[in-house]
Each structure stands twice: as structure tokens, then as C-alpha cells.
Design a protein around this motif. Sequence first.
Motif, PDB file in Angstrom:
ATOM      1  N   GLU A  33       0.800  -1.222   0.000  1.00  0.00           N
ATOM      2  CA  GLU A  33       0.000   0.000   0.000  1.00  0.00           C
ATOM      3  C   GLU A  33       0.834   1.273   0.000  1.00  0.00           C
ATOM      4  O   GLU A  33       0.302   2.369   0.139  1.00  0.00           O
ATOM      5  CB  GLU A  33      -0.969   0.003   1.182  1.00  0.00           C
ATOM      6  CG  GLU A  33      -0.325   0.120   2.534  1.00  0.00           C
ATOM      7  CD  GLU A  33       0.128  -1.209   3.122  1.00  0.00           C
ATOM      8  OE1 GLU A  33       0.729  -1.168   4.202  1.00  0.00           O
ATOM      9  OE2 GLU A  33      -0.067  -2.273   2.525  1.00  0.00           O
ATOM     10  N   ASP A  74      -7.949   9.437   2.154  1.00  0.00           N
ATOM     11  CA  ASP A  74      -8.360   8.052   2.388  1.00  0.00           C
ATOM     12  C   ASP A  74      -9.122   7.467   1.198  1.00  0.00           C
ATOM     13  O   ASP A  74      -8.929   6.311   0.834  1.00  0.00           O
ATOM     14  CB  ASP A  74      -9.208   7.959   3.656  1.00  0.00           C
ATOM     15  CG  ASP A  74      -8.427   8.351   4.898  1.00  0.00           C
ATOM     16  OD1 ASP A  74      -7.192   8.155   4.897  1.00  0.00           O
ATOM     17  OD2 ASP A  74      -9.033   8.852   5.859  1.00  0.00           O
ATOM     18  N   ALA A  78      -8.030   4.287  -1.149  1.00  0.00           N
ATOM     19  CA  ALA A  78      -8.945   3.162  -1.394  1.00  0.00           C
ATOM     20  C   ALA A  78      -9.138   2.934  -2.890  1.00  0.00           C
ATOM     21  O   ALA A  78      -9.166   1.788  -3.356  1.00  0.00           O
ATOM     22  CB  ALA A  78     -10.291   3.425  -0.717  1.00  0.00           C
ATOM     23  N   GLN A  79      -9.242   3.998  -3.657  1.00  0.00           N
ATOM     24  CA  GLN A  79      -9.397   3.861  -5.103  1.00  0.00           C
ATOM     25  C   GLN A  79      -8.143   3.272  -5.732  1.00  0.00           C
ATOM     26  O   GLN A  79      -8.237   2.423  -6.626  1.00  0.00           O
ATOM     27  CB  GLN A  79      -9.731   5.218  -5.735  1.00  0.00           C
ATOM     28  CG  GLN A  79     -11.123   5.688  -5.394  1.00  0.00           C
ATOM     29  CD  GLN A  79     -11.412   7.087  -5.902  1.00  0.00           C
ATOM     30  OE1 GLN A  79     -10.497   7.904  -6.069  1.00  0.00           O
ATOM     31  NE2 GLN A  79     -12.672   7.379  -6.145  1.00  0.00           N
TER      32      GLN A  79
END
Length: 96
Positions: A33, A74, A78-79
Motif C-alpha cells: 500500500e 483516504d 482506497a481507489q
Amino acid sequence: MSKSVQDVGWGQLKTMLDYKCAHAGIVFKEFDEAYTTQSCSSCGSLPESRPKGIAGLVIREWACSGCGVTHDRDINAAQNILVLGHGRLAVIIPVL
């Protein structure tokens, strides 16, 4: 102890998810991430206007200097993770 309790718990969760997904016939993938809050989910660049470092954690919204799209940190992350999970090029994903 070489690992913290949190690392062990996170590792157990991933192991259980992998096992349960394999049992159900579902693909389970892990992704790094890193930079998901900083990469523009619209154009995919790492613009200079992105929030950086510890000081950037207080920045909740930022505008991409490359394409001009405004992002919530955020939702943008997430996308970007969703795009990684689907294994496709970044496209604008509507926010519900």
C-alpha cells in the motif's frame, strides 16, 4: 521476541484470509500500500502537490498538480488499492 504482537496478529489474519479464500475458491492477493495516499487515482502520477511524510498526515484533502483533481486522502488510497486489486489501469472511480 522478534515480532510485535500487532505484527503477529496481522500475519495470522492474512493467513486465515488466504486459507478461507482458497477454500471458497476466491482469489486472495496482498498488495503493497506504499504511496496509495500520494498517487493520484485519476492520472496515476506522484505529483509535487501530494501530502508527504509525517507532516503530510494532517493533510486530508489535496489537489493533483498534474491533472487538477481534488482528492480526499483516504478515498484516494482506497481507489488506488481497488485499481491494484482489479489489475487494470487507473480510471476515475465515482465516489458514492
